[in-house]
Design an enzyme around this catalytic site. Sequence first.
Site, PDB file in Angstrom:
ATOM      1  N   ASP A   1       0.817  -1.223   0.000  1.00 56.50           N
ATOM      2  CA  ASP A   1       0.000   0.000   0.000  1.00 56.50           C
ATOM      3  C   ASP A   1       0.851   1.274   0.000  1.00 56.50           C
ATOM      4  OD1 ASP A   1      -1.923  -1.943   0.328  1.00 56.50           O
ATOM      5  OD2 ASP A   1      -2.266  -1.522   2.442  1.00 56.50           O
TER       6      ASP A   1
ATOM      7  N   GLN B   1      -0.951  -9.232  -6.693  1.00 55.70           N
ATOM      8  CA  GLN B   1      -0.082  -8.049  -6.475  1.00 55.70           C
ATOM      9  C   GLN B   1       0.927  -8.287  -5.359  1.00 55.70           C
ATOM     10  OE1 GLN B   1      -2.994  -4.330  -6.870  1.00 55.70           O
ATOM     11  NE2 GLN B   1      -4.057  -6.208  -6.352  1.00 55.70           N
TER      12      GLN B   1
HETATM   13  O1  F6P Z   1      -2.306  -4.112   3.345  1.00 57.14           O
HETATM   14  C1  F6P Z   1      -1.992  -4.955   2.282  1.00 57.14           C
HETATM   15  C2  F6P Z   1      -3.237  -5.504   1.635  1.00 57.14           C
HETATM   16  O2  F6P Z   1      -2.858  -6.304   0.539  1.00 57.14           O
HETATM   17  C3  F6P Z   1      -4.263  -4.456   1.209  1.00 57.14           C
HETATM   18  O3  F6P Z   1      -3.875  -3.791   0.020  1.00 57.14           O
HETATM   19  C4  F6P Z   1      -5.505  -5.282   1.110  1.00 57.14           C
HETATM   20  O4  F6P Z   1      -6.650  -4.486   1.292  1.00 57.14           O
HETATM   21  C5  F6P Z   1      -5.341  -6.261   2.246  1.00 57.14           C
HETATM   22  O5  F6P Z   1      -3.954  -6.316   2.544  1.00 57.14           O
HETATM   23  C6  F6P Z   1      -5.839  -7.653   1.957  1.00 57.14           C
HETATM   24  O6  F6P Z   1      -5.720  -8.416   3.131  1.00 57.14           O
HETATM   25  P1  F6P Z   1      -5.847 -10.001   3.177  1.00 57.14           P
HETATM   26  O7  F6P Z   1      -4.529 -10.577   2.792  1.00 57.14           O
HETATM   27  O8  F6P Z   1      -6.187 -10.283   4.590  1.00 57.14           O
HETATM   28  O9  F6P Z   1      -6.914 -10.403   2.213  1.00 57.14           O
END
Ligand code: F6P
Length: 359
Positions: A140, A284
């Site tokens: 992020d 990503q």
């Molecule tokens: O903070 C990193 C991130 O990839 C965000 O961009 C995204 O909203 C979130 O983590 C997704 O989290 P998880 O891996 O718990 O689905």
Amino acid sequence: MSKKIGILTSGGDCAGLNAVIRAVVHRADLLGWEVFGIKDGTHGLLQDPPQYRKLEISEFDGNILRRGGTILGTTNKGDPFAFPMPDGSLKDRSDEIIANFKKIGLDAVICIGGDGSFAILRKLAQKGGINMVGVPKTIDNDIGCTEASVGFDTAVSVATEALDRLQPTAASHDRVMVLEVMGRDAGHIALTAGIAGGADVILIPEIDYSLESVNKKIKSVLASGRNFGLVVVSEAVKTEEGEKYMVEYSDGQKRYGGIGNYIGEKIAEGTGAETRVTTLGHVQRGSPPTYNDRLIASAFGVRAVDLIAEDKFDRMVAWVNRSVVDVPIKDAIAAYQDVSLDDSLVHTARALGISLGDN
Ligand code: F6P
């Protein structure tokens, strides 16, 4: 004097974490120190016996630098100060972590994390008198006091490549392609990849948009003779009425997701263009790190060990003006960094004729 240091990865994974671990092990080895990898962030210290292992330099000669993910495992759940228990209650388990840290006999710990993890880890370090150094990582790129966090560059490259792949199929079918990217509450991935990938519209949570403005841009692109359009939407963008798009998972946790479909439908309705939506999601986070992420990861890892050698703690390594510096962790946590409206990339996007949905 020889030291025993710990290292852990905390929060969501990203590309470049293994490159940090490798750099730490190499630098520590040159100083004659031992490095112990703690499993799954602080969760490794909640196990009995605690889950950790000595990291041997021989492990780090080969392909680790290139590998996505983290060989130590990580978690973005379970705040040890309010840890969810099987009966649904929340328990403060911070003392268990501190006790296990002391039992291992570590002189210091390098924590690779984002701002959320740092807030918790710093609280633990202060409560337990633990010597902590932070290394910023997050796709992020929203951690304050540093121009770059490990993982951001790779995530932007993946999103840019997605636009490169969407463009030919969009042009073949006369379509508008909407790409939803991650970023939580900060639009850095969308803005950066959108510019690099030639988007016509970029929507980020920091800038309010109107569907009228988005559709005006798409119509003008199509009227110019071009037969396709590219739109990038950051996951935390809200509906025009201000509603967040969230997905509730089986464990009750809510995460962003779905705004791309909303924007895609509204563009189809408002312009008549055939529209398709791609939600990029965790790809990503999962690819091999770009050269740039390997570079800052290596520089950060080396500097983190050097800070311990200098007895400098409660600090985070940071990337400023193409150099590694260090800053108080509390300043980095306090200076949350989303896209500012006077960011030069906002100006660049507008100057390229990219719509940010607000004009
Ligand atoms: O903070 C990193 C991130 O990839 C965000 O961009 C995204 O909203 C979130 O983590 C997704 O989290 P998880 O891996 O718990 O689905």
